[in-house]
Design a protein around this motif. Structure first.
Motif, PDB file in Angstrom:
ATOM      1  N   PRO A 316       0.740  -1.167   0.036  1.00  0.00           N
ATOM      2  CA  PRO A 316      -0.539   0.142   0.134  1.00  0.00           C
ATOM      3  C   PRO A 316       0.493   1.443  -0.275  1.00  0.00           C
ATOM      4  N   ALA A 317       2.145   1.312   0.592  1.00  0.00           N
ATOM      5  CA  ALA A 317       2.965   2.623   0.688  1.00  0.00           C
ATOM      6  C   ALA A 317       3.753   2.513  -0.650  1.00  0.00           C
ATOM      7  N   ILE A 318       4.106   1.512  -1.026  1.00  0.00           N
ATOM      8  CA  ILE A 318       4.228   1.741  -2.548  1.00  0.00           C
ATOM      9  C   ILE A 318       3.756   2.396  -3.288  1.00  0.00           C
ATOM     10  N   TYR A 319       2.236   1.877  -3.854  1.00  0.00           N
ATOM     11  CA  TYR A 319       1.177   2.566  -3.997  1.00  0.00           C
ATOM     12  C   TYR A 319       1.086   3.939  -4.256  1.00  0.00           C
ATOM     13  N   ARG A 320       0.563   3.934  -2.894  1.00  0.00           N
ATOM     14  CA  ARG A 320       0.785   5.990  -2.451  1.00  0.00           C
ATOM     15  C   ARG A 320       2.186   6.406  -3.348  1.00  0.00           C
ATOM     16  N   ALA A 321       3.591   5.968  -2.998  1.00  0.00           N
ATOM     17  CA  ALA A 321       4.398   6.200  -3.295  1.00  0.00           C
ATOM     18  C   ALA A 321       4.913   7.048  -4.931  1.00  0.00           C
ATOM     19  N   VAL A 322       4.035   5.787  -5.134  1.00  0.00           N
ATOM     20  CA  VAL A 322       4.600   6.022  -7.021  1.00  0.00           C
ATOM     21  C   VAL A 322       3.399   6.877  -7.652  1.00  0.00           C
ATOM     22  N   ASP A 323       2.320   6.619  -6.986  1.00  0.00           N
ATOM     23  CA  ASP A 323       1.152   7.833  -6.866  1.00  0.00           C
ATOM     24  C   ASP A 323       1.076   9.218  -7.508  1.00  0.00           C
ATOM     25  N   ALA A 324       2.351   9.491  -6.172  1.00  0.00           N
ATOM     26  CA  ALA A 324       2.351  10.511  -5.416  1.00  0.00           C
ATOM     27  C   ALA A 324       3.491  11.156  -6.663  1.00  0.00           C
ATOM     28  N   TYR A 325       4.078  10.129  -6.728  1.00  0.00           N
ATOM     29  CA  TYR A 325       5.378  10.609  -7.634  1.00  0.00           C
ATOM     30  C   TYR A 325       4.713  10.357  -9.236  1.00  0.00           C
ATOM     31  N   THR A 326       3.957   9.812  -9.779  1.00  0.00           N
ATOM     32  CA  THR A 326       3.066  10.291 -11.041  1.00  0.00           C
ATOM     33  C   THR A 326       2.498  12.260 -11.442  1.00  0.00           C
ATOM     34  N   LYS A 327       2.119  11.688  -9.845  1.00  0.00           N
ATOM     35  CA  LYS A 327       0.905  12.932 -10.138  1.00  0.00           C
ATOM     36  C   LYS A 327       2.244  14.172 -10.401  1.00  0.00           C
ATOM     37  N   GLY A 328       3.291  14.347  -8.824  1.00  0.00           N
ATOM     38  CA  GLY A 328       4.046  15.832  -9.080  1.00  0.00           C
ATOM     39  C   GLY A 328       4.607  15.301 -10.475  1.00  0.00           C
ATOM     40  N   THR A 329       5.058  13.913 -10.958  1.00  0.00           N
ATOM     41  CA  THR A 329       5.938  14.430 -11.875  1.00  0.00           C
ATOM     42  C   THR A 329       4.977  14.980 -13.275  1.00  0.00           C
ATOM     43  N   GLY A 330       4.272  14.301 -13.484  1.00  0.00           N
ATOM     44  CA  GLY A 330       3.550  13.521 -14.508  1.00  0.00           C
ATOM     45  C   GLY A 330       3.929  12.535 -15.306  1.00  0.00           C
ATOM     46  N   ASP A 331       4.689  11.912 -15.079  1.00  0.00           N
ATOM     47  CA  ASP A 331       5.942  10.182 -15.813  1.00  0.00           C
ATOM     48  C   ASP A 331       4.778   9.916 -15.918  1.00  0.00           C
ATOM     49  N   ARG A 332       4.055   9.384 -17.062  1.00  0.00           N
ATOM     50  CA  ARG A 332       3.420   7.871 -17.302  1.00  0.00           C
ATOM     51  C   ARG A 332       3.926   6.316 -17.295  1.00  0.00           C
ATOM     52  N   LYS A 333       5.594   6.985 -17.011  1.00  0.00           N
ATOM     53  CA  LYS A 333       6.112   5.811 -18.130  1.00  0.00           C
ATOM     54  C   LYS A 333       7.082   4.870 -16.234  1.00  0.00           C
ATOM     55  N   VAL A 334       5.707   4.755 -15.451  1.00  0.00           N
ATOM     56  CA  VAL A 334       6.083   3.867 -14.367  1.00  0.00           C
ATOM     57  C   VAL A 334       5.222   3.443 -13.569  1.00  0.00           C
ATOM     58  N   THR A 335       5.124   1.891 -13.128  1.00  0.00           N
ATOM     59  CA  THR A 335       4.345   1.031 -13.004  1.00  0.00           C
ATOM     60  C   THR A 335       4.625   0.122 -11.995  1.00  0.00           C
ATOM     61  N   ILE A 336       3.444  -0.720 -11.315  1.00  0.00           N
ATOM     62  CA  ILE A 336       3.747  -1.625 -10.163  1.00  0.00           C
ATOM     63  C   ILE A 336       3.679  -2.829 -10.355  1.00  0.00           C
ATOM     64  N   ILE A 337       4.637  -3.973 -10.204  1.00  0.00           N
ATOM     65  CA  ILE A 337       3.748  -5.545 -10.209  1.00  0.00           C
ATOM     66  C   ILE A 337       3.979  -6.138  -9.120  1.00  0.00           C
ATOM     67  N   GLN A 338       2.872  -6.727  -7.948  1.00  0.00           N
ATOM     68  CA  GLN A 338       3.092  -8.095  -7.519  1.00  0.00           C
ATOM     69  C   GLN A 338       3.936  -8.798  -7.680  1.00  0.00           C
ATOM     70  N   LEU A 339       4.216  -9.487  -7.249  1.00  0.00           N
ATOM     71  CA  LEU A 339       5.359 -10.333  -7.618  1.00  0.00           C
ATOM     72  C   LEU A 339       4.897 -12.034  -6.807  1.00  0.00           C
ATOM     73  N   PRO A 340       4.625 -12.781  -7.675  1.00  0.00           N
ATOM     74  CA  PRO A 340       4.267 -14.546  -6.509  1.00  0.00           C
ATOM     75  C   PRO A 340       4.963 -14.313  -5.391  1.00  0.00           C
ATOM     76  N   ASP A 341       4.733 -14.430  -3.643  1.00  0.00           N
ATOM     77  CA  ASP A 341       4.682 -15.212  -2.939  1.00  0.00           C
ATOM     78  C   ASP A 341       5.674 -16.351  -3.043  1.00  0.00           C
ATOM     79  N   THR A 342       7.010 -16.130  -2.287  1.00  0.00           N
ATOM     80  CA  THR A 342       7.589 -17.936  -1.953  1.00  0.00           C
ATOM     81  C   THR A 342       6.528 -18.346  -0.716  1.00  0.00           C
ATOM     82  N   THR A 343       6.624 -19.823  -1.615  1.00  0.00           N
ATOM     83  CA  THR A 343       5.525 -21.081  -0.650  1.00  0.00           C
ATOM     84  C   THR A 343       6.890 -22.059   0.160  1.00  0.00           C
ATOM     85  N   GLU A 344       5.845 -22.473   0.754  1.00  0.00           N
ATOM     86  CA  GLU A 344       7.244 -23.731   1.096  1.00  0.00           C
ATOM     87  C   GLU A 344       7.778 -24.779   0.222  1.00  0.00           C
TER      88      GLU A 344
END
Length: 374
Positions: A316-344
Motif C-alpha cells: 500500500p505504501a509503495i502504491y501511494r508513493a508511486v502515485d504521488a510521484y506520478t501526480k507530482g511529475t506527470g511521468d507516466r512511464k512508471v508502473t507497479i507489479i506484485q510478484l508471486p510470494d515464495t511458498t513452502e
C-alpha cells in the motif's frame, strides 16, 4: 597431459570482440567485476579456452558460473591469487562457442578486501563478434535480487557466498526470456530508506550514481568503485526495482544506534500493530525521491516497481508513493507489479526464494516486460 602448444595469450584490452556486462570503470587492464551478474562474454572459434582471473578477499570469496551456448556448465569458488582457469578444452575447433563467465556473488559491502578481476585469456582459436541483444534491463534490489539462497538446500543457514547465484535468479531468467542484456545493482539486507536492522546507511539510492559506491576501503577506492557512473554509456529500456522487503523488516527489528553520533534510528510500530504514520511517510518519500533520481539518469526508461517475493506488507505504501510521484511529475512511464510470494514448495536456502520461486517471478516479469517493450 600435454599442453596445447597453439594457445595464444591475449590481454582483454587486445580483444576487439569482447562483451562486458555490468557496471565497470571501463578499464580492461584488468577488468574488475563489481556487481552480481557482471560478466565477460566471448564468441570463440577454437578447441580450448582459458581465462586468467585474480581473486582476493578477507571474508567472502568470489564465485563464478560459466555458461557455454547459454547453458551453465560449471560453477566454482575462486580462491585468493592470480591464476588460469580452464573454461573448455577438446571441443570442435570449427564450431563457434558463446561463452559467458559470470560473477555469481554480490558486491560485498561487508568485506573491503573482496575483489574479482579478469586479466587475460588464452585460446587456440579466433574471437568472433558477440551478437547484441534486443533490449537492456537494469535490476535494483536486495538479497532476493542478489540471488541469496537461490542455490543450496533448504536447511542451509550460513551466510556465505556459496548460497548466492546470479543464474538461478529471476534477473537472469527474465533477461533470457526477453532477449535482453542486463545489469544488477543489489545488496543483501538493504532498502530504499533503511536496511533491515534500521541502519539508514544501508540504502541503495545513496549509491546509485556511483560505479559501485557501497564498496569501502582503499583497495576499492583505487579500483574506481566510488567513481561517478557514466549513464550515457548504457541506457536501459526497462528498470525493475525490487526493494521494500528490508524497509518492512526494519519495523519489526530493534533500533540501530549510530556508533559515531549516538543517534538512534528506528522504524516504529503503533500499539495496534500498524506502521507508525511518520515513519511510513518517510519510506514513501524515499521511494518518490529514488524514482526522481532514476528518471534524471535514465530519461527514456520504463520504470517498474516489482515487489512481493517475501510477502508484501509495504505494497500500500509503495502504491501511494508511486502515485504521488506520478501526480507530482506527470511521468507516466512508471508502473507497479506484485510478484508471486515464495511458498513452502518454492523456498530455497536461508529462508529466501529458491530457484522455483525465481522461475515463477521470471515468468510473470517476462510477460509483463514484453508487454511494455511491445
Amino acid at each position: 597431459m600435454k599442453a596445447n602448444e597453439k594457445l595464444q595469450v591475449s590481454a582483454l584490452s587486445d580483444i576487439d570482440n569482447l562483451k562486458v556486462h555490468g557496471r565497470t570503470t571501463g578499464s580492461l587492464s584488468p577488468l574488475t567485476l563489481f556487481w552480481t551478474g557482471s560478466a565477460v562474454e566471448f564468441n570463440v572459434k577454437g578447441s580450448e579456452l582459458w581465462v586468467e582471473v585474480e581473486s582476493d578477499y578477507d571474508l567472502y570469496e568470489p564465485w563464478v558460473s560459466i555458461l557455454i551456448n547459454g547453458v551453465p556448465v560449471s560453477r566454482q569458488m575462486l580462491t585468493a591469487g592470480r591464476y588460469w582457469i580452464c573454461v573448455f578444452r577438446g571441443m570442435n575447433e570449427n564450431e563457434g562457442k558463446n561463452v559467458r563467465i559470470i560473477k555469481d556473488v554480490q558486491a560485498m559491502s561487508g568485506d573491503p578486501g573482496c575483489s574479482l578481476q579478469v586479466h587475460a585469456v588464452k585460446s587456440d582459436g579466433a574471437f568472433l563478434p558477440v551478437q547484441e541483444k534486443s533490449y537492456k534491463i537494469e535490476y535494483i534490489g536486495d538479497s532476493i535480487t542478489s540471488g541469496e539462497g537461490a542455490i543450496g538446500a533448504k536447511a542451509e543457514e550460513d551466510w556465505i557466498p556459496m548460497w548466492f547465484s546470479a543464474i538461478h535468479n529471476y534477473t537472469f531468467m527474465t533477461a533470457e526470456a526477453v532477449n535482453a542484456e542486463y545489469r544488477v545493482i543489489s545488496q543483501s539486507g538493504w532498502g530504499v530508506l533503511t536496511s533491515w536492522d534500521n541502519n539508514p546507511n544501508g540504502n541503495i539510492p545513496d549509491y546509485y550514481e556511483q560505479v559501485c559506491g557501497l564498496l569501502v576501503g582503499e583497495r576499492n577506492e583505487a579500483l574506481g568503485a566510488g567513481d561517478q557512473h557514466d549513464f550515457g554509456s548504457w541506457q536501459p529500456d526497462v528498470i525493475i526495482v525490487n526493494l521494500g522487503s528490508n524497509d518492512g523488516g526494519a519495523f519489526q527489528s530493534p533500533e540501530w544506534k549510530d556508533p559515531d553520533t549516538g543517534k538512534v534510528h528506528k522504524q516504529r510500530m503503533n500499539e495496534d500493530g500498524a506502521y507508525h504514520g511518520e515513519d511510513l511517510a518517510a519510506f514513501e518519500k524515499a521511494v518518490e525521491q529514488f524514482l526522481s533520481k532514476l528518471r534524471k539518469n535514465n530519461p527514456e526508461a520504463h520504470m517498474v516497481w516489482a515487489y512481493g517475493m517475501l510477502g508484501f506488507p509495504m505494497m500500500p505504501a509503495i502504491y501511494r508513493a508511486v502515485d504521488a510521484y506520478t501526480k507530482g511529475t506527470g511521468d507516466r512511464k512508471v508502473t507497479i507489479i506484485q510478484l508471486p510470494d515464495t511458498t513452502e514448495e518454492t523456498v530455497g536456502a536461508r529462508t529466501h526464494p529458491g530457484e522455483l520461486s525465481h522461475r515463477r517471478t521470471a515468468d510473470v516479469l517476462a510477460e509483463y516486460v514484453q508487454g511494455i517493450l511491445a
